[in-house]
Design a protein around this motif. Structure first.
Motif, mmCIF file in Angstrom:
data_model
loop_
_atom_site.group_PDB
_atom_site.id
_atom_site.type_symbol
_atom_site.label_atom_id
_atom_site.label_comp_id
_atom_site.label_asym_id
_atom_site.label_seq_id
_atom_site.Cartn_x
_atom_site.Cartn_y
_atom_site.Cartn_z
ATOM 1 N N GLY A 104 15.670 31.791 5.637
ATOM 2 C CA GLY A 104 14.687 32.858 5.798
ATOM 3 C C GLY A 104 14.127 32.887 7.207
ATOM 4 N N GLY A 105 13.142 33.742 7.377
ATOM 5 C CA GLY A 105 12.556 33.898 8.697
ATOM 6 C C GLY A 105 11.049 33.925 8.628
ATOM 7 N N THR A 115 14.593 35.820 12.223
ATOM 8 C CA THR A 115 15.356 34.771 11.553
ATOM 9 C C THR A 115 16.288 34.107 12.555
ATOM 10 N N VAL A 120 18.551 34.843 17.523
ATOM 11 C CA VAL A 120 17.728 35.280 16.398
ATOM 12 C C VAL A 120 18.165 36.670 15.963
ATOM 13 N N THR A 153 10.493 40.794 10.890
ATOM 14 C CA THR A 153 10.829 39.428 10.505
ATOM 15 C C THR A 153 11.895 38.908 11.456
ATOM 16 N N SER A 203 19.593 32.629 13.848
ATOM 17 C CA SER A 203 21.010 32.837 13.529
ATOM 18 C C SER A 203 21.729 31.488 13.533
ATOM 19 N N LEU A 235 11.262 28.474 13.880
ATOM 20 C CA LEU A 235 12.316 29.029 13.030
ATOM 21 C C LEU A 235 13.274 27.944 12.549
#
Length: 103
Positions: free
Chosen positions: A26-27, A73, A57, A71, A75, A20
């Motif tokens: 984006g993710g 992503t 995340v 999805t 953080s 990630l």
């Protein structure tokens, strides 16, 4: 010496965070993360949940057509924690390389 992050340090979570972190924005969807990490559905889901509870995340569940899509992503807090973890690892490596061998 900085402390390693015990949440990130677990090998599968480290793989998730590294994947990630490689994205500028984006993710990644669950299927892609599964392929990248080699994890099973249940194992990957459990580790994503651990990262989510830590605030590292965000998990977005939606439908694409009639298929569910998850999805994940990174953080901002997760990106900062990963950077600290990597810096701690680099500090350990640098410290080991700087010490003369023991007789």
């Amino acid at each position: 010496m900085a402390e390693l992050d015990e949440i990130i340090h677990q090998p599968l979570r480290l793989k998730i965070m590294a994947a990630l972190n490689a994205l500028s924005a984006g993710g990644l969807d669950f299927a892609r993360l599964k392929k990248l990490t080699g994890a099973t559905d249940g194992n990957l889901g459990a580790h994503i949940e651990t990262l989510s509870r830590a605030g590292y995340v965000a998990v977005d569940k939606a439908f694409v057509g009639k298929k569910p899509q998850t999805t994940v992503t990174l953080s901002p807090a997760g990106r900062a924690a990963f950077a600290r973890h990597v810096a701690s690892l680099q500090e350990i490596i640098a410290g080991a390389a700087a010490k003369p061998p023991e007789p």
